[in-house]
Design a protein around this motif. Structure first.
Motif, PDB file in Angstrom:
ATOM      1  N   HIS A 247       0.834  -1.186   0.000  1.00  0.00           N
ATOM      2  CA  HIS A 247       0.000   0.000   0.000  1.00  0.00           C
ATOM      3  C   HIS A 247       0.877   1.248   0.000  1.00  0.00           C
ATOM      4  CE1 HIS A 247      -3.603  -2.357   0.538  1.00  0.00           C
ATOM      5  NE2 HIS A 247      -3.095  -2.953   1.598  1.00  0.00           N
ATOM      6  N   THR A 248       0.297   2.362  -0.409  1.00  0.00           N
ATOM      7  CA  THR A 248       1.071   3.594  -0.538  1.00  0.00           C
ATOM      8  C   THR A 248       1.628   4.060   0.805  1.00  0.00           C
ATOM      9  OG1 THR A 248      -0.991   4.863  -0.344  1.00  0.00           O
ATOM     10  CG2 THR A 248      -0.211   4.365  -2.559  1.00  0.00           C
ATOM     11  N   GLU A 249       0.976   3.701   1.911  1.00  0.00           N
ATOM     12  CA  GLU A 249       1.452   4.144   3.214  1.00  0.00           C
ATOM     13  C   GLU A 249       2.639   3.335   3.717  1.00  0.00           C
ATOM     14  OE1 GLU A 249      -1.632   3.329   2.552  1.00  0.00           O
ATOM     15  OE2 GLU A 249      -2.742   5.226   2.643  1.00  0.00           O
ATOM     16  N   GLU A 250       2.931   2.212   3.086  1.00  0.00           N
ATOM     17  CA  GLU A 250       4.021   1.368   3.558  1.00  0.00           C
ATOM     18  C   GLU A 250       5.365   1.982   3.184  1.00  0.00           C
ATOM     19  OE1 GLU A 250       3.480  -2.939   3.519  1.00  0.00           O
ATOM     20  OE2 GLU A 250       1.613  -2.603   2.423  1.00  0.00           O
ATOM     21  N   GLU A 290      -1.908  10.400  -5.544  1.00  0.00           N
ATOM     22  CA  GLU A 290      -2.245  10.537  -4.125  1.00  0.00           C
ATOM     23  C   GLU A 290      -1.421  11.641  -3.472  1.00  0.00           C
ATOM     24  OE1 GLU A 290      -1.748   7.587  -0.403  1.00  0.00           O
ATOM     25  OE2 GLU A 290      -3.035   6.814  -2.006  1.00  0.00           O
ATOM     26  N   ASP A 294      -2.800  15.025  -1.783  1.00  0.00           N
ATOM     27  CA  ASP A 294      -2.428  15.303  -0.391  1.00  0.00           C
ATOM     28  C   ASP A 294      -1.862  16.710  -0.249  1.00  0.00           C
ATOM     29  OD1 ASP A 294      -3.249  12.868   0.535  1.00  0.00           O
ATOM     30  OD2 ASP A 294      -1.263  11.941   0.453  1.00  0.00           O
ATOM     31  N   ARG A 344       1.655  13.626  10.086  1.00  0.00           N
ATOM     32  CA  ARG A 344       1.296  13.937   8.700  1.00  0.00           C
ATOM     33  C   ARG A 344       2.535  14.256   7.872  1.00  0.00           C
ATOM     34  NH1 ARG A 344      -2.281  13.063   4.723  1.00  0.00           N
ATOM     35  NH2 ARG A 344      -2.579  14.874   3.389  1.00  0.00           N
ATOM     36  N   LEU A 347       4.543  11.067   7.196  1.00  0.00           N
ATOM     37  CA  LEU A 347       3.881  10.202   6.219  1.00  0.00           C
ATOM     38  C   LEU A 347       4.076  10.742   4.805  1.00  0.00           C
ATOM     39  CD1 LEU A 347       2.058   7.833   5.504  1.00  0.00           C
ATOM     40  CD2 LEU A 347       0.077   9.307   5.940  1.00  0.00           C
ATOM     41  N   SER A 350       7.612  10.122   3.720  1.00  0.00           N
ATOM     42  CA  SER A 350       7.815   8.717   3.371  1.00  0.00           C
ATOM     43  C   SER A 350       7.274   8.410   1.978  1.00  0.00           C
ATOM     44  CB  SER A 350       7.135   7.822   4.415  1.00  0.00           C
ATOM     45  OG  SER A 350       7.234   6.460   4.058  1.00  0.00           O
ATOM     46  N   LYS A 351       6.101   8.947   1.661  1.00  0.00           N
ATOM     47  CA  LYS A 351       5.518   8.715   0.336  1.00  0.00           C
ATOM     48  C   LYS A 351       6.367   9.341  -0.761  1.00  0.00           C
ATOM     49  CE  LYS A 351       0.624   8.317   1.615  1.00  0.00           C
ATOM     50  NZ  LYS A 351      -0.725   8.899   1.427  1.00  0.00           N
TER      51      LYS A 351
END
Length: 716
Positions: A247-250, A290, A294, A344, A347, A350-351
């Motif tokens: 997933h994109t959050e990983e 995404e 964001d 936030r 995250l 990281s993305k």
């Protein structure tokens, strides 16, 4: 039953020391059926008997059959008999031996602890003989044996030796003869994609530690074997790797490890290459879109904080970065005491790092192919990229960075550039395409033409001429138009806005060079300001007619692009549009919007509030706005391939950027603010403009905001 490749032999039979294997079968209840441990050649304490040389436990191979014959003192025939009896008992409803077999493959923690001191318990080295035995009886397994199959698939097999790994792969192949087990076997192997690289090495007792590269080789040896054996395993594996993609959050580490396995799979099975590359690209686009959304939803301070974090991270070494990202999976625990804003920012950082790393990897994969951009291999690869672009990237206009794969390699040669431009034109004019996709193609055409430094002047003029032809044709076929309507005439406004955008960046290429006096300095754009220039044939007249039409494109195009065009076209004496801009301030678009269910084009007031820019203007989204990713940026050679924005103020000051400066030549319109559209050359000086009596509002946007940021990424 599929014929299986035999297990590879060792170059020399290697003695292994392990305790004797305790049978999984229940002991007979009759006295006659009992045998003492001494009769089996072992002393009462479980150690070998009086003849160590004769009873030494070794792995014996039959060189002709290349199969294990004996392991740890138990013959393969004994193991086969035990496995068969356990499976047959399970079929009758007697599961005691069946449960014992499951425990051998996947012992429970309680059982393992309890039997640590039990010399009769099967040891880690003893498992191999049961693997081979179960392979022989694989046809006896059916859906009722799902518990045993789970135990087999949960077995630790990558952390043992090569002989065991090959024997286990044979077992997987035998199980996979049945479709419902094949799916489970492939899923288990894909689950290992994110487990082969761990900070701690899992050591199986009795076996030396196994490095991550060896694990990967064993895993892909098994995958390749199954894919070669079973034709329908191909669509299965594609479904599984798609479903399991992180997933994109990983974390970045998890993404890169997974993609590394996908690339290995591509090498093992070249027929999967197109599907795998499209999968990676589609997930990159998803992450790209995404991130765009964001950042659009965050305030400037959050975005600046993300940028600072990203810059700080890039200053670290790769190892430090990997360690930091390895901890990203536990952010929820580590950041319990942090506020929501901090979480936030981390995250988003990281993305961004994940997206940067994936795109950097893709550049490194494709770049060697285009060393000779006109080679057959390069042309074929670019065709594949174009296919992925049309299917994956183009439908998502919010993508900001993935499309630079096309930008970079299209700049390699004129032939590749023409292939890209031709593809975009075909989509833009294809009647069967969805309007949103056609508008996206137009945006790509305009952005590539404006930003591509290697797009030649004749190509710029040809594209601009095509845009002019389209808007003229559209206007002539919509003479019944009552007024501007972005929903009904969206395609027209997309072309018109694209034309304005091209002009803002490439206006010098729209001048007829053959008619320009030799005194003009083409390397000094400021020398063109305030001059009467020989524009491309029909440019001025056709713009005037369309701007004055009922379609009123200036009302529906992005204000920031209209404003820049107004400034440039006035300073370059092409056309003067401020009267129309002032007139448009009195027009309310809601009176012209047509009902989506109307068939006769009846006008109505929709009842919505249309003052918001998203409703009243076509989105100013141009795909090749400035590239922001710090690592992947190294591949683009932007100094040679990319056209940077230069505002009027920068031109007048010789290219120096001064975003805070204001233009000293604010333009005005006629006294009533409703004058006709005029030729900019009709105004000999700014003093004559000021004499008109009405001053237009000065735009407060900075040069940075005008440099193609237009919302999404303008803050980083």
């Amino acid at each position: 039953m599929t014929t299986l490749t035999p297990v590879a032999t060792r170059s020399q039979a290697t003695p292994l020391t392990s305790s004797a294997i305790k049978s999984i079968l229940r002991k007979p209840t009759t006295v006659l059926g009992r045998r003492s441990r001494e009769e089996d050649g072992e002393s009462s304490d479980g150690l070998p008997g009086s003849s160590p040389a004769k009873k030494r436990k070794t792995v014996m191979f039959n060189d002709k059959l290349n199969m294990i014959k004996e392991f740890g003192g138990k013959t393969l025939d004994d193991a086969k008999r035990e496995v068969k009896q356990a499976l047959e008992g399970h079929a009758r409803g007697d599961d005691e031996d069946y449960d014992g077999l499951k425990e051998i493959f996947c012992p429970s923690p309680k059982r393992t602890i309890a039997e640590e001191e039990d010399a009769d318990a099967p040891q880690p080295q003893d498992l191999q003989v049961y693997v081979v035995a179960l392979t022989s009886h694989a046809p006896l397994l059916d859906r009722s044996c799902s518990g045993l199959i789970r135990a087999v698939l949960n077995c630790t097999w990558l952390d043992r030796d090569d002989v065991f790994a090959r024997a286990y792969i044979q077992l997987l192949a035998a199980l996979s003869a049945k479709v419902y087990f094949r799916q489970q076997a492939l899923s288990m192997m894909v689950d290992k994609f994110t487990e082969t690289r761990t900070s701690t090495v899992e050591v199986v007792p009795g076996f030396p530690p196994v490095d991550s590269e060896t694990k990967k080789e064993r895993l892909h040896l098994g995958l390749k074997y199954l894919l070669e054996l079973y034709a329908d395993a191909r669509p299965m594996i594609l479904d599984i790797v798609t479903h399991n993609f992180p997933h994109t959050e990983e974390s970045k580490t998890r993404h890169m490890e997974y993609i590394d396995h996908l690339l290995r799979l591509k090498v093992d099975k070249p027929d999967l290459e197109r599907d795998i590359m499209e999968l990676i690209l589609s997930r990159l686009v998803k992450l790209d879109v995404e991130m765009t959304l964001d950042l659009e939803n965050d305030d400037d301070e959050t975005t600046r904080a993300v940028l600072r974090q990203l810059e700080a991270s890039n200053a670290k070494s790769d190892d430090e970065d990997d360690d930091a990202m390895s901890d990203a999976d536990s952010d929820d625990e580590d950041e319990e005491e942090s506020d929501e804003q901090t979480r936030r920012i981390l995250l988003l950082k990281s993305k961004l790092e994940t997206m940067d790393a994936i795109l950097d990897l893709l550049f490194s994969i494709y770049d060697p192919v285009f060393a000779d951009p006109d080679s057959p291999e390069a042309l074929a690869t670019f065709e594949d990229l174009l296919t992925d672009f049309v299917n994956v990237i183009l439908p998502h206009l919010k993508s900001r960075h993935t499309q630079y794969l096309l930008f970079k390699f299209a700049m390699k040669s004129n032939r590749l550039m023409e292939m890209f431009i031709g593809t975009l034109f075909n989509i833009a004019f294809q009647s069967t395409r969805a309007p949103v996709v056609k508008q996206a193609a137009v945006a790509y055409l305009a952005s590539f033409t404006a930003r591509g430094a290697r797009v030649q002047s004749d190509q710029v003029q040809l594209i601009a001429q095509t845009f002019l032809d389209y808007i003229d044709h559209y206007r002539n076929t919509h003479t019944s138009c009552r007024g501007p309507d972005i929903r009904r005439y969206g395609q027209y406004y997309a072309y018109f806005q694209g034309l304005l955008y091209i002009f803002c960046f490439r206006w010098r290429d729209l001048i007829d060079r053959d008619e320009v006096p030799a005194s003009f300095d083409w390397d000094d754009p400021a020398s063109f300001l305030g001059q009467d220039l020989p524009w491309m044939k029909g440019l001025r007249q056709r713009l005037q007619v369309n701007i004055a039409s009922k379609l009123n494109p200036l009302k529906c195009c992005s204000p920031i692009i209209v404003d820049e065009f107004a400034r440039l076209s006035h300073h370059l004496r092409l056309i003067y549009i401020y009267p129309q801009i002032e007139k448009n301030k009195t027009i309310h678009l809601s009176q012209f919007f047509t009902s989506s269910y109307a068939t006769g084009g009846a006008l109505r007031d929709s009842g919505f509030e249309f003052d918001h820019e998203n409703w009243t203007h076509i989105e100013a989204c141009f795909p090749f706005d400035p590239f922001q990713l710090p690592v992947a940026k190294r591949w683009l050679d932007l100094d040679k391939n990319y056209v940077e924005w230069r505002s009027i103020a920068m031109l007048e000051k010789g290219g120096d950027d001064d975003s805070d400066s204001e233009d000293d030549d604010d333009d005005d319109v006629s006294e009533d603010g409703m004058g006709d559209i005029g030729d900019a050359s009709d105004y000999e000086s700014d003093e004559e403009v000021e004499a008109g009596g009405v001053e237009h509002e000065d735009d407060e946007s900075t040069d940075e905001e005008r440099d193609g940021y237009h919302g999404s990424f303008r803050r980083i």
